[in-house]
Design an enzyme around this catalytic site. Structure first.
Site, mmCIF file in Angstrom:
data_model
loop_
_atom_site.group_PDB
_atom_site.id
_atom_site.type_symbol
_atom_site.label_atom_id
_atom_site.label_comp_id
_atom_site.label_asym_id
_atom_site.label_seq_id
_atom_site.Cartn_x
_atom_site.Cartn_y
_atom_site.Cartn_z
ATOM 1 N N LYS A 1 -3.283 7.747 -8.615
ATOM 2 C CA LYS A 1 -4.502 7.598 -7.814
ATOM 3 C C LYS A 1 -5.554 8.490 -8.466
ATOM 4 O O LYS A 1 -5.218 9.503 -9.085
ATOM 5 C CB LYS A 1 -4.230 8.070 -6.379
ATOM 6 C CG LYS A 1 -5.149 7.501 -5.349
ATOM 7 C CD LYS A 1 -4.611 6.210 -4.745
ATOM 8 C CE LYS A 1 -5.571 5.696 -3.684
ATOM 9 N NZ LYS A 1 -5.049 4.539 -2.976
ATOM 10 N N VAL B 1 -8.377 -6.884 7.559
ATOM 11 C CA VAL B 1 -6.960 -7.226 7.699
ATOM 12 C C VAL B 1 -6.665 -7.724 9.111
ATOM 13 O O VAL B 1 -5.975 -8.723 9.306
ATOM 14 C CB VAL B 1 -6.062 -6.010 7.369
ATOM 15 C CG1 VAL B 1 -4.590 -6.388 7.515
ATOM 16 C CG2 VAL B 1 -6.341 -5.498 5.965
#
Ligand code: NAD
Length: 349
Positions: A80, A182
């Site tokens: 990340k 979502v």
């Protein structure tokens, strides 16, 4: 600020501090583990209070990607990156160009994608400097939210099967917290499956859409925990399973897309003690990363979605293991992920 002794260090392979004087870029790239393949993970841009906060976030998020990719069965490791800055004020072509060069300097050990504060056009600027990017228009997969929602839906079905023995959702009540990207697509799957929807959001337009399209019932944001529902699906915020909300829950299953749903690790065990089946968030919400991982000239959407559907069986295995060992499902998920990324030998270059 020690890195090796940092409480989130957890055996990271590489942590790179990046500085570019011309653009003002200050960033950290963390590569946690590449046993399964090159590290894949988004880049987050955030106005961190200081470098220590940025480092903590980079390490924590990068480790999480190793676990997520391992359980999703991807040939990727975990990494990340974080850029220290305000995404509303500090973005520039020069900044993302410099970031792209730093990503490139790792020679493919890390592939960058979007995350909080970073959008597709930002990654596309990085793409001018490096081919180690994912989630851009060139890649072909597009918005990952529908795939994430499909994975949540498949995982939710696995949870219902494990808890009740049922293989359909007809007539069940699902409380969805957050009907954004979502949550909306999840509501669509659930509605098609004959589920009764109870929803909350702080954005009226998002609520209006699910009421109009799926006949969802709306409750106030703070009321969603206590509604009479079979399943609670957190799709908005992290840390929603905590000491205050746990006693309110009436659902037998917690299964949603939000990242880091447990306020603390011990809340996984607390759910088990209350007889509530928890579908670990990072297993359930891996659909987006699965899609992104399949990008490239031979991208095949049907194949990508078939891979996302495997979340169902992975969860069943986690539930069975948790039952056998009498441990929290969150703990069983971590063990299974560790088996998968620790056993694998590093790939030849
Ligand atoms: P989003 O911002 O589109 O949707 C979040 C929704 O939650 C918004 O409609 C927002 O108004 C609502 N919300 C905010 N605070 C709320 C509150 N207190 N009560 C009820 N609703 C509230 O985000 P998204 O992309 O749909 O992601 C949802 C969650 O899933 C996030 O935690 C994200 O990290 C996680 N996730 C998303 C993806 C993806 O592919 N988008 C992948 C993995 C994980």
């Amino acid at each position: 600020m020690s890195v090796f002794e940092h409480r989130e260090f957890d055996g990271h392979e590489q942590v790179v501090f990046c500085h570019d004087a011309d653009s003002g870029l200050k960033a950290i790239i963390a590569v946690h583990n590449t046993n399964r393949g090159p590290a894949l993970g988004g880049c987050r841009m955030w106005p961190y209070a200081d470098e220590a906060e940025a480092l903590t976030d980079a390490l924590r998020l990068s480790r999480g990607m190793t676990y997520k990719s391992a359980l999703a069965g991807l040939d990727f490791g975990g990494g990340k990156s974080v850029i220290i800055g305000d995404p509303r004020k500090d973005k520039s072509d020069a900044l993302f160009g410099a970031m792209g060069r730093f990503v490139d300097s790792l020679g493919g050990r890390y592939t960058v994608a979007e995350d909080v504060g970073i959008s597709v056009p930002d990654v596309e600027i990085m793409e001018r400097e490096t081919r180690h990017v994912a989630g851009t228009r060139k890649g072909g997969a597009g918005d990952p939210s529908p795939a994430t929602a499909y994975g949540v839906f498949m995982g939710l079905k696995a949870a219902v099967r494990h808890k009740t023995g049922r293989d359909n959702l007809r007539g069940l009540r699902v409380a969805v917290q957050g009907v954004g990207h979502v949550g909306y697509y999840l509501c669509k799957h659930l509605s098609d499956a004959g589920v009764e929807l109870i929803v909350s959001d702080i954005a009226q337009d998002s609520l209006d859409r699910v009421v109009a399209e799926f006949d969802a019932k709306v409750v106030a944001p703070e009321a969603i925990y206590a509604v009479e529902a079979d399943i609670f699906a957190p799709c908005a915020l992290g840390a929603v399973i905590n000491d205050e909300t746990l006693p309110l829950l009436k659902a037998q299953i917690v299964a949603g897309s939000a990242n880091n749903q447990l306020a603390e690790a011990r809340h996984g065990e607390a759910l088990r003690q209350r007889g509530i089946l928890y579908a670990p968030d990072y297993v359930l919400n891996a659909g987006g990363i699965v899609l992104i991982s399949q990008e490239g000239p031979r991208y095949d959407e049907a194949k990508a979605y078939a891979h996302v559907a495997r979340i169902h069986d992975t969860l069943l295995e986690i539930f069975r293991r948790a039952d056998t060992r009498r441990i929290a499902t969150s703990e069983a998920a971590d063990y299974l992920a560790e088996e998968r990324f620790r056993k694998t030998r590093p790939q030849a270059a």
